[in-house]
Design a protein around this motif. Structure first.
Motif, short mmCIF file in Angstrom:
data_model
loop_
_atom_site.label_atom_id
_atom_site.label_comp_id
_atom_site.label_asym_id
_atom_site.label_seq_id
_atom_site.Cartn_x
_atom_site.Cartn_y
_atom_site.Cartn_z
N LEU A 91 -69.14 10.95 -39.80
CA LEU A 91 -67.83 10.30 -39.74
C LEU A 91 -66.69 11.18 -40.20
O LEU A 91 -65.53 10.78 -40.16
CB LEU A 91 -67.86 9.03 -40.60
N THR A 121 -63.19 8.42 -40.26
CA THR A 121 -62.97 7.27 -39.38
C THR A 121 -64.19 6.37 -39.48
O THR A 121 -65.32 6.82 -39.26
CB THR A 121 -62.79 7.71 -37.92
N SER A 178 -64.56 4.08 -35.38
CA SER A 178 -65.44 5.25 -35.31
C SER A 178 -66.21 5.29 -34.00
O SER A 178 -66.69 6.35 -33.58
CB SER A 178 -66.42 5.25 -36.49
#
Length: 464
Positions: free
Chosen positions: A358, A367, A372
């Protein structure tokens, strides 16, 4: 982590995942500031508050958040009951946000409109990681700038719906007739009833949100003469929306797909597949929808209203000055792209992932949540809870805990790959790359599919 340890970790978005992120950061002893653009927490959830989600309460609450709430004598609702989105906010998220640990760090009515590094645009490299983040915060009292040691973007995608146009751009006439087009999940049987009663509505989309709208329109037609619906889908194989039926480990989701299939096959709704919307025109005060098909241009209508159940996409404008690594077509974090591509995946086979997947070239920026996943429609809420647990541990320097991923996702009972004609009847429990999990541990808010007539219905494909 940069050297500005006196600054808070900024969390963007006070939905379920953003609030969970704040809890995990506080548990790690890190200062945190949570920004919510809406006038209250979880405004995206409120927008589809009438929707009843697919999974029971016991799968809808972050474990760390539950522990904190119970320290303040909070009682968990019936673990086997299925909450609506409004109930999720009223009975869980609002009590959580009002706790003395969280309330002081939450600011509502605070929209983040830009993020950068203090004194450095995205081109500058020297000393970049040593500079704190700069957030441009827009409020009713004006715009200000605040610093942060790290940023967790949990702002979601709900406020950025995909256009009706099949090419990813607005169809001709879409902006002109926006007042007759609804995006997301209108409350057909409740606050929006008068808008659809006695009228013909075209529903565009091939996900569970489209199915939910069509089923509600069918219920409305039973009570309101003259109510009719037309269903258009770009694809010709609706196996993703029809789902796994009895093989779906989220039974309400399987039931929703089965009901949508029965609705189409019974002729109660006019189904047009292989239809790519290109234009909307007014003829005599009603709308004609034009689309490309294998046989050329086709005109559908007239209709009075349109529901664009075409999904969402991330708003990337606020991070334009950051060095992000995004999947080129999904706009998800790049590491997740191949794992969640809806051209390849349609069920719970995403491997556990956390802070490493991430992160971005922009150090200490993450994110999380549905954002995401970018444009992919397969996010599960529990995935977001595990994401922020890992990220918080990483920011606190607890790499061992951050890397110890624990996530079990449910099978949908159907798996689709290019060229596949998989059906609910032929799909196996382990079709998505492994044995079926022993316990389903997920609350879906990614397509936020729903049933509103006393049945559960949050699916895997929008989110708060």
């Amino acid at each position: 982590m940069n050297k500005h340890n006196d600054l808070p970790v900024a969390v963007i978005g006070a939905g379920p995942v953003g609030l969970a992120a704040a809890v995990h950061l506080l548990r790690q002893g890190l200062p945190v500031k949570l920004y919510e653009a809406g006038g209250d927490i979880a405004t995206n959830l409120r927008d589809w508050g009438h929707v009843r989600i697919f999974t029971p309460w016991r799968y809808c609450v972050d474990r760390a958040a539950r522990e904190l709430l119970e320290e303040h004598a909070w009682n968990m609702p019936d673990p086997e009951a299925f909450p609506t989105a409004n109930e999720l906010v009223d009975l869980y998220l609002e009590p959580l946000a009002k706790l003395p640990e969280l309330a002081p760090v939450i600011e509502t009515g605070a929209r983040i409109v830009g993020i950068s590094r203090w004194g450095a645009d995205k081109v500058r490299s020297r000393g970049r990681e040593a500079r704190p983040f700069m957030l441009v915060v827009e409020t009713a009292n004006g715009t200000r700038r605040e610093g942060a040691r790290a940023v967790i973007d949990a702002s979601g995608t709900w406020q950025s719906p995909n256009p009706l146009g099949a090419g990813g751009l607005a169809a001709e006439g879409e902006m002109e007739f926006a007042d007759r087009i609804a995006y997301g999940i209108p409350d057909i049987l409740g606050r929006d009833r008068s808008v659809y009663a006695g009228r013909t509505t075209l529903v565009a989309g091939s996900g569970h949100s489209a199915a939910n709208a069509l089923l509600d329109l069918a219920r409305l037609a039973d009570a309101e003469p003259g109510t009719a619906s037309i269903w258009t889908a770009r694809g010709t194989d609706l196996v993703r929306i029809y789902g796994g039926g009895d093989a779906d480990q989220l039974p309400a989701r399987g039931e929703l797909g089965a009901d949508a299939r029965e609705l189409a096959e019974s002729g109660r709704v006019t189904l047009v597949t292989g239809f790519a919307t290109v234009a909307i025109r007014d003829e005599g005060g009603r709308l004609i929808v034009e689309g490309e098909t294998e046989d050329g241009l086709r005109r559908i209508g007239p209709v009075d209203r349109i529901i664009a159940a075409t999904g969402q996409r991330p708003d990337l404008t606020l991070t334009r000055e950051l060095r992000l690594d995004l999947d080129p077509w999904l706009e998800s974090v790049k590491a997740l792209g191949p794992l969640i591509d809806p051209n390849e995946h349609s069920c719970g086979d995403v491997p556990p992932h956390g802070h490493r997947e991430l992160s971005h070239p922009e150090a200490d920026f993450y994110t999380v949540g549905i954002k995401s996943y970018g444009r992919a429609p397969t996010f599960l809420l529990l995935t977001g809870y595990e994401q922020v647990r890992s990220v918080a541990a990483a920011l606190a320097g607890d790499t061992a805990s951050a890397d110890a991923m624990r996530l079990v996702l449910p099978e949908t009972g159907v798996c689709v790959v290019p060229g596949s004609l998989a059906s609910a009847e032929s799909a196996s429990d382990g079709c998505c790359g492994g044995p079926a999990p022993q316990e389903v541990d997920a609350c879906c808010v990614a397509d936020v599919e729903a049933k509103t007539a006393g049945k559960s219905g949050c699916g895997c494909g929008v989110a708060a």
